[in-house]
Design a protein around this motif. Sequence first.
Motif: not given
Length: 487
Positions: A78-93, A462-472
Amino acid sequence: MSAPGQFPYDASIHPTGYTTKPWTIRQLAGLGDPQDTNARFRYLLDQGETGLSLAFDLPTQMGLDPDAGLADGEVGRSGVSIATVDDLAAVFDGIPLDGVSVSMTINATAPVLLAMWIVVAEESGVDPAALRGTLQNEMLKEHLARNAYIFDLDHSFRFSLDVIEHCIQHLPKVNPISISGGHAREAGADRPLEIALGIADAEQYLTGMLERGYTADEVAPHFSFIYGAHLELLAEAAKFRAARRLYARRMAERFHAQNPRSQRMRIQVNTFGSALAATEPLNNIARTTVQAIAAVLGGVQSLHVCGFDEALQTPGRLSARVGLRVQQILLKETDLAHHVDPLGGSAVIESLVDEIEHEAAAWLEKIAERGGLMACLRTGWLEAEIENMAYAYDGLKVGIIDAERSEAELRLAHDQHSSGVIPGRRRPFTRQHCHDQLDVLRDTAGTGANILPALIDAARARASLGQMCTAITEGIGQEHRLAAHVS
């Protein structure tokens, strides 16, 4: 009825309307993986889009990494898959982040995506203060209508306020929240309740920021709103006028806002997907055009037009271009933008505005009588009201002229993606060890401090989205709503 650009802004928030400041053409995009989304963004910008709008897949919305078991079947769907900041950087390359406005349709993980966006800017040589755009970050409507939330109501609200606070302090050109009544409308609410819920949400967020020591005039200018448009062209155009008028009056009278920017409701409109038919999808071009005209006549600031295939799938390349062309035709080939207030003085419009505003104000009184919006969300009363409306409503007569699916049209809709990405499959990625930064994030979440600084440090490591949400979730002492899914 006020003059354009004059309180209470029912005619327009700008005195010259679209004659000097056209609406932002912002087509929603987000497909499969970051590289495919980047290609779509470049394509739309080349075709004349004036603002980017980024959609995320469900795992990203729910704090799941793309290799998590619970993400299987939904990655990139249903949209783009983002795991890390490098994924988002690739979106805006290759896309200058200080030169284009970006809207992110993200809510539960809005703090994480904001942190990543800031790091992407830093590492590309852009001062984060130069970032322009909007985060949806609207958790009250998630708990009310859409249910894509990770944390309980109180923590969800707290993290939305953290985003607002960080943007006010550090990102002056970013709208930290896009307050929504449209999602409740899609869930079954009627037109007046759609308006009322958008305003009630705004007032709840504003109250939360007042409790943090801010003033109305420090916060409200950063608010934007998202509503939808249905096929009842005149009533929908009147709805936006009623919403602006009611909001301006309440901001001045209840919150004593003095700055005109605090009183002006800036509106982004998405044409409603429920007004599209899966049969004979090309007919949806006519439907979305009617919806877009309603939004333009209503004087909104930003517009997304659904793809004709959107009742079937994420919009393909052709349908995305057609949605863009609809906006360009309205702006450049008609006279809709030649007049500051084309509906001004219409008795029909004035009557509709009065009726809608009166009913919306009545809903706001009912919410207040029941202890306010948060209390209403906790009791489930508003959800029950929306469900009752949904069951009682006969529904739009969408598709009644469409006889049957045209196989040729369905093939056309299906075969237009710009790459061979197959959405749904789990996506492997390399997970970094960021124990120190995640420990700080966990502690910050537990103390009640604003989590953005710790999130930015974790994203930079470079913590992943899942790692950050789990830490929270560990920090606030909750179990993840979808259960533990990353190490």
